[in-house]
Write an enzyme that holds these catalytic residues in place. Structure first.
Site, mmCIF file in Angstrom:
data_model
loop_
_atom_site.group_PDB
_atom_site.id
_atom_site.type_symbol
_atom_site.label_atom_id
_atom_site.label_comp_id
_atom_site.label_asym_id
_atom_site.label_seq_id
_atom_site.Cartn_x
_atom_site.Cartn_y
_atom_site.Cartn_z
ATOM 1 N N SER A 277 0.846 -1.200 0.000
ATOM 2 C CA SER A 277 0.000 0.000 0.000
ATOM 3 C C SER A 277 0.875 1.242 0.000
ATOM 4 O O SER A 277 2.038 1.194 0.409
ATOM 5 C CB SER A 277 -0.880 0.023 1.241
ATOM 6 O OG SER A 277 -0.103 0.346 2.383
ATOM 7 N N ASP A 278 0.309 2.334 -0.466
ATOM 8 C CA ASP A 278 0.965 3.610 -0.197
ATOM 9 C C ASP A 278 0.826 3.856 1.311
ATOM 10 O O ASP A 278 0.076 3.164 2.003
ATOM 11 C CB ASP A 278 0.343 4.755 -1.021
ATOM 12 C CG ASP A 278 1.304 5.952 -1.122
ATOM 13 O OD1 ASP A 278 2.232 6.048 -0.293
ATOM 14 O OD2 ASP A 278 1.120 6.799 -2.013
ATOM 15 N N TRP A 279 1.552 4.830 1.798
ATOM 16 C CA TRP A 279 1.682 5.007 3.261
ATOM 17 C C TRP A 279 0.372 5.471 3.905
ATOM 18 O O TRP A 279 -0.059 6.603 3.723
ATOM 19 C CB TRP A 279 2.821 5.997 3.516
ATOM 20 C CG TRP A 279 4.145 5.296 3.696
ATOM 21 C CD1 TRP A 279 5.045 5.516 4.696
ATOM 22 C CD2 TRP A 279 4.729 4.255 2.891
ATOM 23 N NE1 TRP A 279 6.121 4.664 4.574
ATOM 24 C CE2 TRP A 279 5.961 3.888 3.482
ATOM 25 C CE3 TRP A 279 4.320 3.562 1.759
ATOM 26 C CZ2 TRP A 279 6.782 2.886 2.968
ATOM 27 C CZ3 TRP A 279 5.142 2.560 1.235
ATOM 28 C CH2 TRP A 279 6.348 2.247 1.840
#
Ligand code: BGC
Length: 742
Positions: A277-279
Site C-alpha cells: 500500500s501507499d503510506w
C-alpha cells in the site's frame, strides 16, 4: 560519520539483513539453493514458516521514530521497514524513497546525502531509455550501499493535468514513453539487487484531495492510457512490487480495488510480485481480499494497522479467504528471491558521489529542451563581454521538487527554505536548491566576460542590468511538491512580469525555466530564446551552461504538452480545489469527490488533436543547434505495423534527432497516438536508418466487453515527425484483424 564507520565493519548488522552465505544452502534450508527458480524457492520457504512469521511480513512500519514511538528495531531510518526473520535467513525490507535518488526524510540519518537525478520529466524528455536505465542503476547502487533493499521508485502516473504537484516525479503524458522510461529505470534499480516498486497504481493523477479523489473513467479508456503505462513499465522492468494509490478508482480505493488488483494486475497481467500500500492507504482489513498483499506504515495512523491481529482474525473467520495468507507471503518472498535479496544483501559502503553526479548530469543534458532560438542567439560563443544573469537563485544552485522524493544533495551545502504549513504539509513544503550554480558554470564558459547578477526581486533593477549587457539570461522557477497542485500555470512571485520587463530592457534575452512541468509564457514573443531545464539535478548548473554554450547540443523533447491556456485542459477548474482536506488519509469525515476523466484515453496531445487545439508547444517538441531531415519512409502492415525511414543531420554540427512515429488515422478515423520513437546520434551530414515496430496495443482498441485488445482490419495512416504537431512524412498501410490477450 561514526555510525557509518561501524556499519562498514558490521555490514550485516547495519543493514538488518542477515548475510546468507551459499554454504548455508544445506538440506535444512533448501530455499537457499539459487539454482532453483524464485517460485520454487518461495514455495519451499513458505512451508517452513509459522503462521505468525507469515503474518509478520505483511505489515510495514515507518522506518524511524514517529512522534516519539521509537524506531523499529533494526531499521536504518527511512520511509519503511518490514522486520526480517533471522531464524529463516529472511532479510528485513529496508525501504527508501524514491525515483530521483535516496531520500533522507527529516534528516533521520544525520548527515547522509545522496545524488539527486534530474526530475522524472527531464529523464522522460531525453526520449532515451538508456538515460532512464543508467539513472535507475545509479540510485539503485546508492540505495544498496546505504543499506536499502527496496526503492520506492517507479512513479508512472500519467500527466493528465499540468498542475499536478507530482508530475515532476513521473514520465509525462504518453503511455508508451512513460512506460518505457519507467520500465528501464526499474530495470536499472533491480539490476543492483534492490527491489523497485512501480507506483501509484493507479490514476493518482492529481494531488489535490488525493486521499479522497475518486477517478471516474471507463474500462477501455483506462486500459488504453494509465493502465497501459503501468503494463509497459511492468513488462520492461519486472518490478518486485506495485504500490497501490491513495485515491479511489470508480468508487473503490486503490488499495482494495479488487478489479484493478485481482482482475487486471494479477489476473490479466499475471503480475507475480506483491502489492504494497501507499503510506496509510489501507482502509479495511478486507483490502487483503481485494488484492492488497502488504500494509505499509501500519503505524502511521492510529486507526490503521489492519494487517496484524485484525488480518489474523479475518483470515480465521473467512472475511478474507484463508488461502490469501500464503499467496500474500509467497509474492513477497518470490520477489525477494527474483531480485537477489538473499544472495546479495546490501553492504554499507562508500558512494562515489563524483562519478554518480556525472550520470545525473548526462540525464539533465539529454533532457533539457530548447523551445525557442530566434536568430540563432544560442549557442553563446564564450566571447560575450557582458552577461547579465537574473533571478532564480542562479548564483546559488538549481531548484528541486518537494515531497517524499526529495533528495538531500551531495556536493556541497545546499539551500533549504521552508514555505511553512503544519504536519505533513510542512515537511513537504521545503524548497531545496541543489548546490550547482548556473552562474558559476556560465562564467566558466565565458572566462573573459564580465558577469553581473540581479536577484530579480525588483524588475526596475533587472531592466537596468539587462540594458547594460550583451546578452541576458533570466532564470525562472516554479516549485512543485507532493501533496499540493499548482493553482494555475503562471510563474509564481511575479516572474512573468519580471521576464516581460527584462525583454524590454534587452531583446537578447534567454529564459531558462526550472519548472515542475508546463507553464504559460505570456512573454514568449519578446524572449529571444527559451530553454526548459526542468529540475536538473545535482549538476544542473553545469548541464544548463553546457547547453547554453553548445558544449552539449540540446536534444530533449517535451514529454508533456505545454498548453496555451488552462482552458485547453479537459478540467479547467481542478476538481476538489475549493475543498479543505485533512493532512493524512482516513482522517475526518470527508466524503470522496469525483474527478471525471471525460477525455478518456485521449490524454494530453491526443485530446489536443481531437479538439483541434493549438498548444503553446506540442508534445514531443524540441529544437537543436543542427537540423535534421527525414526521408525514405516505408510502412509495412499485415499482422504488425513496421515503419522504416532514414534520418539525416542536414546541419553543420553533430546532434541527436528524436524522430517520432504517430498513428494519425485508423480505419478512416483521425487519431493521434505515439507508436514509436528513437533517439539517433548523428554527425553533421550523417544519415542513419531507423526501423520501429509498433506495439500492437498502440494500434488496437481495448474491448471492455470481451476484455481483449482488438486490431481492426483496415487502413492505417502514420506520420513521422519531430513532435505531435509536426508532420514530416506520411504513409499508409493495411493491418489484418487481430485479437490480443489483455
Ligand atoms: C507517497 C509515496 C511514498 C511514501 C513513502 C507517500 O506519501 O505517496 O510515493 O513512497 O509516501 O514515503
Amino acid at each position: 560519520m561514526r555510525a557509518l564507520t561501524i556499519c562498514l565493519l558490521l555490514a550485516s548488522v547495519c543493514t538488518g539483513a542477515a548475510i546468507v552465505r551459499p554454504a548455508a544452502a544445506g538440506q535444512d534450508k533448501p530455499w537457499l539453493n539459487s539454482a532453483l527458480s524464485a517460485d520454487e524457492r518461495a514455495d519451499l520457504l513458505l512451508k517452513d514458516m509459522t503462521p505468525s512469521e507469515k503474518l509478520s511480513l505483511l505489515r510495514g512500519r515507518i522506518g524511524f521514530s514517529l512522534e516519539g514511538t521509537g524506531a523499529p528495531h533494526g531499521a536504518i531510518g527511512s520511509a519503511g521497514f518490514v522486520p526480517g526473520i533471522p531464524r529463516l535467513g529472511i532479510p528485513s525490507l529496508q525501504e527508501t524513497d524514491a525515483g530521483l535518488g535516496i531520500a533522507n526524510p527529516l534528516g533521520v540519518r544525520p548527515g547522509d546525502v545522496a545524488t539527486p537525478l534530474p526530475s522524472g520529466l527531464a529523464t522522460a524528455a531525453s526520449f532515451d531509455p538508456s538515460v532512464a536505465y543508467d539513472g535507475g542503476a545509479m540510485i539503485g547502487r546508492q540505495a544498496w550501499r546505504k543499506g536499502f533493499n527496496v526503492l520506492l521508485a517507479g512513479g508512472v502516473n500519467l500527466a493528465r493535468d499540468p498542475r499536478n504537484g507530482r508530475n515532476f516525479e513521473y514520465f509525462g503524458e504518453d503511455p508508451l514513453l512513460a512506460g518505457t522510461m519507467d520500465g528501464e529505470a526499474i530495470r536499472g534499480i533491480q539490476d543492483q539487487h534492490v527491489i523497485s516498486t512501480v507506483k501509484h497504481f493507479v490514476l493518482n493523477d492529481q494531488e489535490t484531495g488525493r486521499y479522497y479523489a475518486n477517478a471516474v473513467i471507463g474500462e477501455a479508456a483506462m486500459r488504453e492510457s494509465d493502465l497501459l503505462a503501468f503494463e509497459i513499465a511492468i513488462e520492461r522492468g519486472r518490478p518486485g512490487s506495485v504500490m497501490c494509490s491513495y485515491n479511489l478508482i470508480n468508487g473503490s480505493y486503490g488499495c482494495g480495488n479488487a478489479h484493478l488488483l485481482n482482475d487486471v494486475l494479477k489476473g490479466d497481467w499475471h503480475f507475480p510480485g506483491w502489492v504494497m500500500s501507499d503510506w496509510g492507504a489501507v482502509h479495511d482489513v478486507r483490502d487483503a481480499a481485494g488484492g492488497l498483499d502488504q500494509e505499509s506504515a501500519g503505524d502511521m495512523r492510529p486507526e490503521a494497522g489492519f494487517f496484524g491481529k485484525r488480518l489474523d482474525a479475518a483470515l480465521a473467520d473467512g472475511t478474507v479467504p484463508a488461502a490469501r495468507l500464503n499467496d500474500m507471503v509467497r509474492r513477497i518472498l518470490r520477489s525477494m528471491f527474483a531480485v537477489g535479496l538473499f544472495e546479495h544483501p546490501p553492504v554499507v559502503s562508500p558512494v562515489n558521489y563524483e562519478a554518480d553526479s556525472a550520470i545525473a548530469q548526462r540525464a539533465a543534458e539529454e533532457g533539457i529542451v530548447l523551445l525557442k532560438n530566434s536568430n540563432r542567439l544560442l549557442p553563446l560563443t564564450g566571447r560575450e563581454k557582458r552577461i547579465a544573469i537574473i533571478g532564480g537563485f542562479a548564483e546559488n544552485g538549481v531548484l528541486s521538487g518537494g515531497g517524499s522524493s526529495q533528495v538531500l544533495p551531495a556536493g556541497g551545502p545546499y539551500i533549504a527554505n521552508s514555505l511553512g504549513g503544519k504536519g505533513l504539509a510542512a515537511i513537504f513544503r521545503k524548497v531545496i536548491y541543489d548546490p550547482s550554480s548556473p552562474a558559476k558554470a556560465i562564467g566558466d564558459h565565458a572566462p573573459n566576460a564580465e558577469l553581473r547578477f540581479a536577484d530579480g526581486r525588483y524588475p526596475s533593477e533587472a531592466v537596468k542590468l539587462a540594458a547594460w549587457a550583451d546578452v541576458v539570461i533570466v532564470f525562472a522557477e516554479q516549485w512543485m511538491g507532493e501533496g499540493l497542485d499548482a493553482p494555475d500555470l503562471t510563474l509564481p512571485s511575479g516572474q512573468d512580469a519580471l521576464i516581460a520587463a527584462v525583454t524590454q530592457g534587452n531583446p537578447k534575452t534567454i529564459v531558462v525555466l526550472e519548472t515542475g512541468g508546463p507553464v504559460l509564457m505570456p512573454w514568449l514573443a519578446q524572449a529571444a530564446a527559451v530553454v526548459e531545464a526542468w529540475y536538473p539535478g545535482v549538476k544542473g548548473g553545469e548541464a544548463i551552461a553546457n547547453v547554453l554554450f553548445g558544449a552539449v547540443n540540446p536534444s530533449g523533447h517535451l514529454p508533456m504538452t505545454f498548453p496555451a491556456d488552462l482552458k485547453q485542459n479537459p478540467r479547467p477548474i481542478l476538481p476538489g480545489s475549493d475543498g479543505v482536506f485533512p493532512d493524512l488519509p482516513g482522517g475526518g469525515a470527508v466524503k470522496p469527490f469525483d474527478v471525471v476523466y471525460s477525455e478518456g484515453s485521449d490524454v494530453g496531445y491526443r485530446g489536443i488533436a481531437k479538439r483541434s487545439l493549438v498548444p503553446l508547444f506540442p508534445f514531443g517538441y524540441g529544437l537543436s543547434y543542427t537540423t535534421f531531415g527525414l526521408t525514405n519512409l516505408m510502412v509495412t502492415g499485415g499482422q504488425s505495423l513496421t515503419v522504416d525511414f532514414d534520418v539525416t543531420n542536414t546541419g553543420t554540427v553533430a546532434g541527436k534527432a528524436v524522430p517520432q512515429v504517430y498513428l494519425i488515422a485508423k480505419t478512416g478515423a483521425p487519431v493521434s497516438r505515439l507508436i514509436g520513437f528513437s533517439k539517433v546520434a548523428l554527425e553533421a551530414g550523417q544519415t542513419r536508418h531507423v526501423r520501429l515496430t509498433a506495439d500492437p496495443r498502440l494500434v488496437a482498441d481495448f474491448d471492455a466487453q470481451t476484455k481483449n485488445w482488438r486490431v481492426q482490419d483496415g487502413s492505417y495512416e502514420i506520420m513521422v515527425g519531430y513532435s505531435a504537431g509536426d508532420v514530416a512524412l506520411k504513409a499508409r498501410t493495411s493491418l489484418t484483424a487481430r485479437t490480443l490477450a489483455p
